[in-house]
Write an enzyme that holds these catalytic residues in place. Sequence first.
Site, mmCIF file in Angstrom:
data_model
loop_
_atom_site.group_PDB
_atom_site.id
_atom_site.type_symbol
_atom_site.label_atom_id
_atom_site.label_comp_id
_atom_site.label_asym_id
_atom_site.label_seq_id
_atom_site.Cartn_x
_atom_site.Cartn_y
_atom_site.Cartn_z
ATOM 1 C CE1 TYR A 198 6.389 52.979 -32.817
ATOM 2 C CE2 TYR A 198 3.883 51.987 -32.913
ATOM 3 C CZ TYR A 198 4.934 53.323 -33.008
ATOM 4 O OH TYR A 198 4.371 54.576 -33.138
ATOM 5 C CE LYS B 25 8.338 53.918 -35.874
ATOM 6 N NZ LYS B 25 7.009 54.195 -36.434
#
Length: 294
Positions: free
Chosen positions: A135, A163
């Site tokens: 992330y 992400k």
Amino acid sequence: MYNIFKGLITALITPFKDNKLDLYALENILNQQIKHKIDAVLIAGSTGEANSLSFEEYKLLLKTSVDIVNNRMPIISGCSSNNTAYAIELAIESKKIGVDCFMASPPSYVKPTQHGIYKHFEALHEACNLPIMLYSAPTRSGVDFSDETILRLSKLPRILALKDCGVDLERPMRIRAIVKGDFNILTGNDEVVLAFHAQGVVGWISVTSNIAPKLCKELLEKWYNNDTQGALEIHQKLLPLYKALFLESNPIPVKYAAYYLGLCENEIRLPLTEASDSAKKQIKKIITSLSIKI
């Protein structure tokens, strides 16, 4: 290993009522996501106010979500912490509860080196055999993965995705040029969803799909079916909503939007506070103009 990190994934809000988890509202919210064929949900991420949850609340939120969803779509848990041992505890608990995979950011505040970031994720990878998504949200964590660190981490067999919440349109191309094998890149920035897909990303982790799941799903379906013009038209239609949902710190605006649509209470935990009157006015106007109904 099948890579489920693709398509439309909703970064789900966490509903509260009287300072407790609102499990009735959670069921309604999850069923709306399933109804609109969202590909997966992310539970206890930034949008889900993960940092405000106690460990017991975290477990209850995941367990209830797994029970409600009942294998109708994959569930991703958020396991971010600047304490590696606690991040491991979250990941192990996620595995026990039955989520499909987990996501974690580099440790915030403590400003680890790239080697420290690598060792943090190596420890997570060794401790829990769930698939992992990296992330990247440096405006929140204060640190980010270098391309070289992503390459190193991608060689660990269960680290399968990134992400990326940034706006560096060259980054997906750079990473795809050096990372081989089954490693997916997804955008976590609603405003650049199509621009990032044009650079080869294969998924969208969205805040907006809490509020407009049908339109968000249609946008991606049109893109994947090579209807570029149709996707652009929906994107243009949603652009004011994307912007409205980030008028103030996420998830302040989306929590109010969900309240306005009757999905949950407008309850958010300190140090976050509810949306300003100005933001509320703009959000209501845009939702009305889009004729969004739940």
